[in-house]
Design a protein around this motif. Structure first.
Motif, PDB file in Angstrom:
ATOM      1  N   VAL A  88       0.861  -1.185   0.000  1.00  0.00           N
ATOM      2  CA  VAL A  88       0.000   0.000   0.000  1.00  0.00           C
ATOM      3  C   VAL A  88       0.893   1.229   0.000  1.00  0.00           C
ATOM      4  O   VAL A  88       1.751   1.381   0.870  1.00  0.00           O
ATOM      5  CB  VAL A  88      -0.925   0.025   1.234  1.00  0.00           C
ATOM      6  N   ILE A  89       0.698   2.107  -0.973  1.00  0.00           N
ATOM      7  CA  ILE A  89       1.474   3.346  -1.039  1.00  0.00           C
ATOM      8  C   ILE A  89       0.592   4.485  -0.556  1.00  0.00           C
ATOM      9  O   ILE A  89      -0.333   4.921  -1.238  1.00  0.00           O
ATOM     10  CB  ILE A  89       1.974   3.614  -2.472  1.00  0.00           C
ATOM     11  N   ALA A 103      -7.415   5.914   3.549  1.00  0.00           N
ATOM     12  CA  ALA A 103      -7.664   4.869   2.565  1.00  0.00           C
ATOM     13  C   ALA A 103      -6.685   3.706   2.735  1.00  0.00           C
ATOM     14  O   ALA A 103      -7.089   2.540   2.774  1.00  0.00           O
ATOM     15  CB  ALA A 103      -7.567   5.446   1.154  1.00  0.00           C
ATOM     16  N   GLY A 104      -5.410   4.020   2.835  1.00  0.00           N
ATOM     17  CA  GLY A 104      -4.414   2.969   2.982  1.00  0.00           C
ATOM     18  C   GLY A 104      -4.599   2.157   4.245  1.00  0.00           C
ATOM     19  O   GLY A 104      -4.514   0.921   4.243  1.00  0.00           O
ATOM     20  N   ALA A 105      -4.859   2.842   5.351  1.00  0.00           N
ATOM     21  CA  ALA A 105      -5.060   2.153   6.628  1.00  0.00           C
ATOM     22  C   ALA A 105      -6.285   1.253   6.572  1.00  0.00           C
ATOM     23  O   ALA A 105      -6.247   0.098   7.013  1.00  0.00           O
ATOM     24  CB  ALA A 105      -5.186   3.168   7.756  1.00  0.00           C
ATOM     25  N   HIS A 106      -7.381   1.765   6.032  1.00  0.00           N
ATOM     26  CA  HIS A 106      -8.603   0.971   6.007  1.00  0.00           C
ATOM     27  C   HIS A 106      -8.526  -0.178   5.000  1.00  0.00           C
ATOM     28  O   HIS A 106      -9.243  -1.180   5.162  1.00  0.00           O
ATOM     29  CB  HIS A 106      -9.806   1.863   5.737  1.00  0.00           C
ATOM     30  N   LEU A 107      -7.682  -0.061   4.006  1.00  0.00           N
ATOM     31  CA  LEU A 107      -7.446  -1.200   3.122  1.00  0.00           C
ATOM     32  C   LEU A 107      -6.846  -2.349   3.917  1.00  0.00           C
ATOM     33  O   LEU A 107      -7.321  -3.496   3.837  1.00  0.00           O
ATOM     34  CB  LEU A 107      -6.531  -0.782   1.965  1.00  0.00           C
ATOM     35  N   ALA A 108      -5.832  -2.059   4.732  1.00  0.00           N
ATOM     36  CA  ALA A 108      -5.215  -3.095   5.556  1.00  0.00           C
ATOM     37  C   ALA A 108      -6.199  -3.652   6.577  1.00  0.00           C
ATOM     38  O   ALA A 108      -6.285  -4.871   6.784  1.00  0.00           O
ATOM     39  CB  ALA A 108      -3.978  -2.531   6.267  1.00  0.00           C
ATOM     40  N   ILE A 109      -6.958  -2.767   7.224  1.00  0.00           N
ATOM     41  CA  ILE A 109      -7.950  -3.200   8.207  1.00  0.00           C
ATOM     42  C   ILE A 109      -8.989  -4.104   7.553  1.00  0.00           C
ATOM     43  O   ILE A 109      -9.349  -5.168   8.083  1.00  0.00           O
ATOM     44  CB  ILE A 109      -8.632  -1.976   8.854  1.00  0.00           C
ATOM     45  N   ILE A 146       2.693  -1.089   4.358  1.00  0.00           N
ATOM     46  CA  ILE A 146       2.235   0.263   4.040  1.00  0.00           C
ATOM     47  C   ILE A 146       3.430   1.197   4.042  1.00  0.00           C
ATOM     48  O   ILE A 146       4.158   1.277   5.030  1.00  0.00           O
ATOM     49  CB  ILE A 146       1.193   0.757   5.065  1.00  0.00           C
ATOM     50  N   VAL A 147       3.633   1.880   2.921  1.00  0.00           N
ATOM     51  CA  VAL A 147       4.701   2.867   2.808  1.00  0.00           C
ATOM     52  C   VAL A 147       4.075   4.253   2.911  1.00  0.00           C
ATOM     53  O   VAL A 147       3.164   4.591   2.145  1.00  0.00           O
ATOM     54  CB  VAL A 147       5.463   2.736   1.473  1.00  0.00           C
ATOM     55  N   SER A 148       4.550   5.045   3.868  1.00  0.00           N
ATOM     56  CA  SER A 148       3.995   6.380   4.084  1.00  0.00           C
ATOM     57  C   SER A 148       5.120   7.395   4.179  1.00  0.00           C
ATOM     58  O   SER A 148       6.137   7.141   4.827  1.00  0.00           O
ATOM     59  CB  SER A 148       3.165   6.415   5.376  1.00  0.00           C
ATOM     60  N   ASP A 149       4.945   8.545   3.540  1.00  0.00           N
ATOM     61  CA  ASP A 149       5.979   9.576   3.620  1.00  0.00           C
ATOM     62  C   ASP A 149       5.908  10.354   4.930  1.00  0.00           C
ATOM     63  O   ASP A 149       6.787  11.164   5.220  1.00  0.00           O
ATOM     64  CB  ASP A 149       5.908  10.532   2.423  1.00  0.00           C
ATOM     65  N   VAL A 156      -1.517  -1.122  -4.092  1.00  0.00           N
ATOM     66  CA  VAL A 156      -2.682  -0.244  -3.934  1.00  0.00           C
ATOM     67  C   VAL A 156      -2.201   1.191  -3.766  1.00  0.00           C
ATOM     68  O   VAL A 156      -1.488   1.511  -2.807  1.00  0.00           O
ATOM     69  CB  VAL A 156      -3.542  -0.662  -2.730  1.00  0.00           C
ATOM     70  N   LEU A 157      -2.571   2.035  -4.713  1.00  0.00           N
ATOM     71  CA  LEU A 157      -2.221   3.448  -4.641  1.00  0.00           C
ATOM     72  C   LEU A 157      -3.235   4.158  -3.759  1.00  0.00           C
ATOM     73  O   LEU A 157      -4.423   4.225  -4.083  1.00  0.00           O
ATOM     74  CB  LEU A 157      -2.214   4.069  -6.040  1.00  0.00           C
TER      75      LEU A 157
END
Length: 416
Positions: A11-12, A17-23, A36-39, A109-110
């Motif tokens: 997950v980029i 959105a990214g967090a809830h994709l994993a959840i 999950i990659v987060s800047d 997942v973008l």
């Protein structure tokens, strides 16, 4: 390459959105590896309070977190925080990070969200000019507000008005400059705009509507916002909130189709195999918009994340969610559902002068949208009518003694 690691799902983006994709994946019993990659250097957090409770100081960072570290550890979701993806290689199914490492994936997942629109004008690089998107942004604003003084806000959308309300509650002088003729013009009707203009003015917010910003004045630090009319608005700090654009740079470089957002189908699939896009960055087919639409809301982030999780689990489900939004300003809660852009009639329920009330939008007799101010029952009642595509009785619709759930409807466009 210094190091090459692998993830079943990469997950980029570490926002909603990214967090809830994993959840969602873990809730659906996905057993593969998730990275999950987060800047940002922080675990995923709730963004709406940034312009309200967090700015005021009523909420600390630990209460902002969507889930704490123990949850992510238990769910075996790995984070690469403070990292940026420099290259997305869809052919070889891997990404390169700026630090030289590579991550191979089965699914990517973008969830890159949006980037704030910058105001480029004379003086725009002066100190004391801020944008609001992240915790770090708000921390910087809070430091600038500690000494009190005058706050200039450019933009009278959701964020601008929420910050204006928060700054007034903190005791600051507040001036809002908006290029459009009314507040919230891009998202609501004149009836709702007029209500919020009156409410803000009654609480001491000075509104400069229909005014273009020509530049900023100051020696090293902003001291005034200069309007195109030549008027200078004295400020000690300026906050720019003129919207966001989809963050599509990575997708475009990878050759993925983009047009005002990363283009996806009803299953959140992009033009590249095994690459999905969700949340603010994606432009998706939307039944309620009548075509492609890009939504910026927490609800959409969660809804699209669930659809992407279904695609990964090979149980594809079409995106059919109703767009919903909300905004908290002072003691006012605006709840909106549907899209009012094609409305040809507005029905008002309640007191549009002082509230509570709801503005209900119709198109050819069908209810397509609602803006409810301190009227949660109307909001909930209207949602089901919008989803059905119902044609409600107009007289009953305006009668606040009749629950929207009991309003007579002649027919419905969609099956219930």
């Amino acid at each position: 390459m210094n190091e090459r690691i692998a993830a079943d799902v990469l997950v980029i983006g570490g926002g909603h959105a990214g967090a809830h994709l994993a959840i969602s994946l873990r809730q659906k019993d996905f057993s593969g590896t998730i990275t999950i990659v987060s800047d940002e250097p922080t675990l995923p957090y709730d963004r709406p309070p940034l312009s309200k409770a967090y700015l005021i100081g009523n909420m600390q960072i630990d209460r902002l977190l969507l889930r704490d570290n123990a949850y992510w550890t238990e769910q075996q979701v790995h984070f690469e925080l403070g990292c940026r993806v420099s290259v997305l290689d869809t052919e070889h199914k891997q990404v390169e990070l700026e630090d030289g490492r590579a991550i191979a994936f089965q699914w990517c997942v973008l969830a890159t969200g949006g980037k704030v629109r910058s105001l480029v004008c004379p003086g725009s690089k002066l100190g004391g000019i801020h944008y609001l998107r992240t915790v770090a942004d708000v921390d910087a604003i809070r430091l600038g507000l500690e000494s009190g003084g005058r706050v200039g806000i450019i933009g009278a959308g959701y964020v601008g008005l929420e910050v204006a309300a928060a700054a007034r509650e903190m005791g600051h002088e507040v001036a809002v400059i908006e290029a459009q003729d009314r507040v919230l013009q891009r998202v609501t009707s004149p009836i709702v705009s007029d209500f919020f203009e009156r409410q803000h003015r009654a609480r001491g917010v000075v509104l400069h509507l229909g005014q273009q910003v020509a530049g900023f004045v100051g020696e090293g630090r902003v001291s005034a916002v200069r309007l195109a009319s030549g008027q200078d608005i004295p400020v000690d700090i300026a906050i720019v909130g003129i919207g966001i654009d989809a963050e599509t740079t990575l997708a475009e470089k990878a050759g993925i189709a983009c047009d005002g957002g990363v283009l996806v189908d009803e299953y959140c699939r992009t033009s590249a195999e095994a690459v999905l896009a969700i949340g603010d960055c994606a432009r998706h087919p939307n039944d309620f918009a009548g075509g492609l639409w890009r939504l910026e809301s927490v609800q959409h982030a969660m809804d699209s994340a669930a659809i992407a999780a279904d695609a990964i689990m090979d149980t594809p489900t079409e995106y059919r969610a109703l767009p919903t939004f909300w905004s908290d300003q002072f003691d006012l809660k605006l709840q909106s559902a549907g899209l009012n852009k094609d409305a040809d009639e507005i029905i008002v329920r309640g007191d549009s002068q002082d509230g509570p009330f709801a503005a209900i939008y119709l198109k050819e007799g069908r209810i397509i949208s609602i803006d409810a101010i301190n009227s949660p029952k109307d909001f909930m009642g209207a949602r089901s009518l919008i989803i059905k595509g119902a044609m409600p009785d107009r007289t009953q619709l305006a009668d606040i003694s009749i629950s929207l759930k009991k309003v007579d409807c002649r027919e419905a466009l969609r099956a219930t």
